[in-house]
Motif scaffolding. Structure first.
Motif, PDB file in Angstrom:
ATOM      1  N   ARG A 138       0.913  -1.172   0.128  1.00  0.00           N
ATOM      2  CA  ARG A 138      -0.644  -0.377  -0.149  1.00  0.00           C
ATOM      3  C   ARG A 138       0.596   0.990   0.367  1.00  0.00           C
ATOM      4  NH1 ARG A 138      -4.360  -1.940  -1.545  1.00  0.00           N
ATOM      5  NH2 ARG A 138      -4.982  -4.066  -0.546  1.00  0.00           N
ATOM      6  N   LYS A 139       2.028   1.199  -0.997  1.00  0.00           N
ATOM      7  CA  LYS A 139       3.017   2.119  -0.687  1.00  0.00           C
ATOM      8  C   LYS A 139       1.937   3.429  -1.519  1.00  0.00           C
ATOM      9  CE  LYS A 139       6.499   0.857   2.144  1.00  0.00           C
ATOM     10  NZ  LYS A 139       6.168   1.548   2.904  1.00  0.00           N
ATOM     11  N   LYS A 140       2.763   4.089  -1.376  1.00  0.00           N
ATOM     12  CA  LYS A 140       2.405   5.870  -1.889  1.00  0.00           C
ATOM     13  C   LYS A 140       3.362   6.247  -3.216  1.00  0.00           C
ATOM     14  CE  LYS A 140      -2.165   5.606  -1.124  1.00  0.00           C
ATOM     15  NZ  LYS A 140      -3.044   5.416  -2.165  1.00  0.00           N
ATOM     16  N   LEU A 141       3.547   7.452  -3.753  1.00  0.00           N
ATOM     17  CA  LEU A 141       4.390   7.401  -4.484  1.00  0.00           C
ATOM     18  C   LEU A 141       4.546   9.151  -4.047  1.00  0.00           C
ATOM     19  CD1 LEU A 141       3.122   7.501  -8.372  1.00  0.00           C
ATOM     20  CD2 LEU A 141       4.233   5.962  -6.754  1.00  0.00           C
ATOM     21  N   PRO A 142       6.347   9.256  -3.770  1.00  0.00           N
ATOM     22  CA  PRO A 142       6.809   8.908  -4.767  1.00  0.00           C
ATOM     23  C   PRO A 142       7.322   7.147  -3.485  1.00  0.00           C
ATOM     24  CG  PRO A 142       7.611  10.274  -2.797  1.00  0.00           C
ATOM     25  CD  PRO A 142       5.959   9.710  -3.131  1.00  0.00           C
ATOM     26  N   PHE A 143       7.656   6.200  -4.253  1.00  0.00           N
ATOM     27  CA  PHE A 143       8.158   4.930  -3.124  1.00  0.00           C
ATOM     28  C   PHE A 143       9.502   4.152  -4.292  1.00  0.00           C
ATOM     29  CE2 PHE A 143       6.423   0.901  -4.849  1.00  0.00           C
ATOM     30  CZ  PHE A 143       5.233   1.539  -5.510  1.00  0.00           C
ATOM     31  N   GLY A 144      10.128   3.668  -3.329  1.00  0.00           N
ATOM     32  CA  GLY A 144      10.609   2.892  -4.707  1.00  0.00           C
ATOM     33  C   GLY A 144      11.529   1.628  -4.487  1.00  0.00           C
ATOM     34  N   ILE A 145      11.488   0.548  -4.934  1.00  0.00           N
ATOM     35  CA  ILE A 145      12.118  -0.726  -5.085  1.00  0.00           C
ATOM     36  C   ILE A 145      12.779  -1.616  -5.087  1.00  0.00           C
ATOM     37  CG2 ILE A 145      10.954  -3.329  -5.074  1.00  0.00           C
ATOM     38  CD1 ILE A 145       8.358  -2.242  -6.674  1.00  0.00           C
ATOM     39  N   ALA A 146      13.679  -1.992  -4.571  1.00  0.00           N
ATOM     40  CA  ALA A 146      15.082  -2.203  -4.788  1.00  0.00           C
ATOM     41  C   ALA A 146      15.019  -3.433  -4.829  1.00  0.00           C
ATOM     42  CB  ALA A 146      15.913  -1.901  -2.837  1.00  0.00           C
ATOM     43  N   GLN A 147      16.454  -4.524  -5.410  1.00  0.00           N
ATOM     44  CA  GLN A 147      17.131  -5.673  -5.195  1.00  0.00           C
ATOM     45  C   GLN A 147      18.467  -5.434  -5.110  1.00  0.00           C
ATOM     46  OE1 GLN A 147      15.362  -9.324  -7.940  1.00  0.00           O
ATOM     47  NE2 GLN A 147      15.807  -7.372  -9.253  1.00  0.00           N
ATOM     48  N   ILE A 148      19.171  -6.357  -4.754  1.00  0.00           N
ATOM     49  CA  ILE A 148      20.355  -6.947  -5.422  1.00  0.00           C
ATOM     50  C   ILE A 148      20.300  -8.336  -5.735  1.00  0.00           C
ATOM     51  CG2 ILE A 148      22.751  -7.343  -4.281  1.00  0.00           C
ATOM     52  CD1 ILE A 148      21.939  -5.327  -2.050  1.00  0.00           C
ATOM     53  N   GLY A 149      21.082  -8.544  -6.906  1.00  0.00           N
ATOM     54  CA  GLY A 149      21.264  -9.558  -7.223  1.00  0.00           C
ATOM     55  C   GLY A 149      21.917  -9.764  -9.056  1.00  0.00           C
ATOM     56  N   LYS A 150      22.389 -10.864  -9.437  1.00  0.00           N
ATOM     57  CA  LYS A 150      23.311 -11.034 -10.258  1.00  0.00           C
ATOM     58  C   LYS A 150      22.744 -10.833 -11.521  1.00  0.00           C
ATOM     59  CE  LYS A 150      26.737 -13.250  -8.845  1.00  0.00           C
ATOM     60  NZ  LYS A 150      27.590 -14.415  -9.152  1.00  0.00           N
ATOM     61  N   ALA A 151      23.538 -10.983 -12.800  1.00  0.00           N
ATOM     62  CA  ALA A 151      22.868 -10.204 -13.865  1.00  0.00           C
ATOM     63  C   ALA A 151      24.029 -10.573 -14.930  1.00  0.00           C
ATOM     64  CB  ALA A 151      22.951  -8.413 -14.204  1.00  0.00           C
ATOM     65  N   PHE A 152      23.231 -11.036 -15.944  1.00  0.00           N
ATOM     66  CA  PHE A 152      24.158 -11.958 -16.942  1.00  0.00           C
ATOM     67  C   PHE A 152      24.649 -10.504 -18.581  1.00  0.00           C
ATOM     68  CE2 PHE A 152      22.449 -14.493 -13.987  1.00  0.00           C
ATOM     69  CZ  PHE A 152      23.927 -15.785 -13.686  1.00  0.00           C
ATOM     70  N   ARG A 153      25.802 -10.497 -18.656  1.00  0.00           N
ATOM     71  CA  ARG A 153      25.844 -10.378 -19.851  1.00  0.00           C
ATOM     72  C   ARG A 153      26.950 -10.757 -21.078  1.00  0.00           C
ATOM     73  NH1 ARG A 153      25.292  -3.682 -18.909  1.00  0.00           N
ATOM     74  NH2 ARG A 153      23.145  -4.033 -17.236  1.00  0.00           N
ATOM     75  N   ASN A 154      27.055 -11.338 -22.185  1.00  0.00           N
ATOM     76  CA  ASN A 154      27.576 -11.849 -23.149  1.00  0.00           C
ATOM     77  C   ASN A 154      28.811 -10.271 -23.642  1.00  0.00           C
ATOM     78  OD1 ASN A 154      29.120 -13.843 -23.715  1.00  0.00           O
ATOM     79  ND2 ASN A 154      27.327 -14.634 -25.116  1.00  0.00           N
ATOM     80  N   GLU A 155      29.355 -10.051 -23.030  1.00  0.00           N
ATOM     81  CA  GLU A 155      30.574  -8.828 -22.832  1.00  0.00           C
ATOM     82  C   GLU A 155      31.309  -8.677 -24.249  1.00  0.00           C
ATOM     83  OE1 GLU A 155      30.139  -5.770 -22.071  1.00  0.00           O
ATOM     84  OE2 GLU A 155      29.211  -5.731 -19.621  1.00  0.00           O
ATOM     85  N   ILE A 156      31.420  -8.374 -24.842  1.00  0.00           N
ATOM     86  CA  ILE A 156      32.124  -8.866 -26.050  1.00  0.00           C
ATOM     87  C   ILE A 156      33.787  -8.435 -25.452  1.00  0.00           C
ATOM     88  CG2 ILE A 156      32.783  -7.770 -28.387  1.00  0.00           C
ATOM     89  CD1 ILE A 156      30.418  -6.901 -28.887  1.00  0.00           C
ATOM     90  N   THR A 157      33.919  -8.169 -24.740  1.00  0.00           N
ATOM     91  CA  THR A 157      35.199  -7.053 -24.432  1.00  0.00           C
ATOM     92  C   THR A 157      35.783  -6.811 -23.011  1.00  0.00           C
ATOM     93  OG1 THR A 157      35.547  -5.004 -25.352  1.00  0.00           O
ATOM     94  CG2 THR A 157      37.509  -6.399 -26.048  1.00  0.00           C
ATOM     95  N   PRO A 158      35.327  -8.524 -22.044  1.00  0.00           N
ATOM     96  CA  PRO A 158      35.605  -8.513 -20.548  1.00  0.00           C
ATOM     97  C   PRO A 158      37.000  -7.906 -20.594  1.00  0.00           C
ATOM     98  CG  PRO A 158      34.750 -10.772 -21.315  1.00  0.00           C
ATOM     99  CD  PRO A 158      35.409  -9.639 -22.535  1.00  0.00           C
ATOM    100  N   GLY A 159      37.036  -7.706 -19.165  1.00  0.00           N
ATOM    101  CA  GLY A 159      38.366  -7.195 -18.979  1.00  0.00           C
ATOM    102  C   GLY A 159      39.092  -6.371 -17.207  1.00  0.00           C
TER     103      GLY A 159
END
Ligand code: ATP
Length: 452
Positions: A184-205
């Motif tokens: 029942r949040k009213k604006l302004p409010f936020g949603i947060a998350q911590i977690g893994k993400a994956f990207r097939n980077e062309i040039t990791p390093g």
């Protein structure tokens, strides 16, 4: 200058491996292209960072709540978000050796040519401008989608294709209505998350700076539909401040941070304004964090019907979004680079005690004196209840100090022969290297005060 900086990075990487912060992934099999594992000390540092973030932005605020969503979402999410169509980087191939690169980083192309095909440089006309383009030993740029594909279930068919999420953000949009209904949040409010993400980077390093598997800490901060630019700009500016406040809290040297206002023609498809917070890493000034005003782009794409009403009988609308985003691994790296110091013949990580893997280390002066070991063990077991505490009984005290300095432990406690009579210990401060005699009964409060 450049050499010195390169050296600093090499020294940090070697310290990370030697002391258990970060190991090369799958090392006994020859490694695995730019994958890294956090070791026993590194995982403490990383967890401390994530926990501080969660405490600061979720637990201590009334206007932000958290979620922890699935990594593999319905592929329709990525269609709606625009990732399937546009989440790509321009890829070029070296005509000589077929190595592939992101063509929007002229330095990488230049380095490749200088190191691998210096003879080509001699043949070119005049310098750098040519290197970012084609016709200089590279193919025409092609767009390469960075999402990692996989198949759900046993059949490897097109109908079963799914993607590992390339960002945590989309789950906050997809779960928007569920969060709204349950909180029942009213604006302004936020949603947060911590977690893994994956990207097939062309040039990791650059060590853990750019990898194909990484962690993000993100907030989608929902605001009322702005009627004037100032309305969203106010929230945006507040988040700029918040991000600097955060950097100071974890000990990132903000003198090395600058804001890059992303030019209008380079903005991502969803963004009306983006700032990249760049940190002067030893390998150059690069993006550490980002802040974007995503308008109502995402909610509009995911929800055909407007998902929010201010009042029960009010008009429904699509809230707008300010998105601050933090890379966990880049935070670890910036924290390590900010903390790394060489002082005389010692190497010391001047980590903020809040993020330090161990807050205190306990030593018996001599390993082979049971009465010292027993007393030190008692203190160690007691301190462990309140602080992450290390035990060390190897070598001599000087070596132990050196070892604890290298992993950034703020205090070392030594139990010596006098301790058996005066019930006091020697406490040595990492930064000042000063030693103080403290009563064992007062030790916990002393450390609590110092580590506040
Ligand atoms: P870059 O321009 O460096 O590729 P980006 O602008 O694509 O980064 P965002 O999509 O804004 O990055 O991702 C948010 C944050 O996630 C970044 O600010 C960064 O801290 C982190 N991040 C992005 N890509 C990687 C990666 N490949 N490895 C480690 N961290 C990353």
């Amino acid at each position: 200058m450049e050499n010195k900086n390169e050296n600093t990075m090499d020294k940090i990487i070697s310290l990370c491996k030697r002391r258990g912060f970060v190991f090369p992934g799958s090392e006994i099999y020859g490694g695995f292209a730019n994958s890294w594992d956090y070791g026993p000390v590194g995982v403490e540092l990383k967890n401390n960072i994530k926990q501080l973030w969660w405490k600061r932005f979720v637990k201590q605020r009334d206007d932000i709540v958290g979620i922890d969503a699935a990594l593999i979402m319905n592929p329709k999410v990525w269609e709606a978000s625009g990732h399937l169509a546009t989440f790509s980087d321009p890829l070029v191939e070296c005509i000589k050796c077929h190595e592939r690169f992101r063509s929007d980083d002229p330095n990488i192309l230049f380095d490749h040519v200088s190191n691998k095909h210096p003879e080509t440089i001699a043949k070119t006309k005049d310098g750098e401008t040519q290197i970012s383009g084609t016709g200089f030993g590279f193919t025409e740029p092609k767009q390469f989608n960075l999402m990692f594909k996989t198949f759900i279930g046993p059949a490897e068919e097109q109908a079963n294709v799914a993607y590992f999420r390339p960002e945590t953000a989309q789950a906050m949009f997809v779960d928007f209505k569920n969060v709204l209904q349950t909180t029942r949040k009213k604006l302004p409010f936020g949603i947060a998350q911590i977690g893994k993400a994956f990207r097939n980077e062309i040039t990791p390093g650059n060590f853990i700076f750019r990898t194909r598997e990484f962690e993000q800490m993100e907030i989608e901060y929902f605001i009322p539909k702005p009627s004037r630019d100032e309305d969203w700009q106010g929230f945006f500016d507040k988040w700029v401040e918040e991000m600097y406040g955060w950097m100071e809290t974890v000990g990132i040297d903000t003198n090395k941070v600058s804001n890059l206002e992303v030019p209008k023609d380079e903005l991502a498809h969803y963004s009306k304004r983006t700032i990249d917070f760049e940190y002067e890493f030893p390998f150059g000034k690069k993006e550490l964090y980002g802040l974007a005003y995503r308008t109502d782009f995402d909610l509009k794409n995911h929800f055909k019907e407007a998902p929010y009403k201010e009042e029960e009988d009010g008009e429904a609308f699509w809230p707008h979004v300010i998105e601050p985003t933090w890379g966990v691994d880049r935070t670890v790296l910036a924290v390590l680079c900010s903390a790394y110091k060489e002082e005389g013949d010692r190497v010391v990580l001047k980590l903020d005690p809040k993020v330090a893997p161990y807050k205190v280390a306990v030593f018996p002066l001599l390993k082979n004196k049971p009465e010292l070991v027993e007393k030190a063990r008692e203190i160690y077991n007691d301190l462990k209840k309140d602080f992450t505490t290390a035990w060390d009984d190897r070598g001599n005290v000087g070596k132990r100090y050196y070892a604890q300095d290298e992993i950034g432990t703020p205090f070392c406690v030594t139990v010596d022969f006098d301790s058996l009579n005066d019930n006091a210990v020697t406490v040595r401060d990492r930064d000042t290297m000063k030693q103080e005699r403290i009563k064992i009964s007062a030790l916990r409060d002393y450390l609590k005060e110092k580590l506040k």
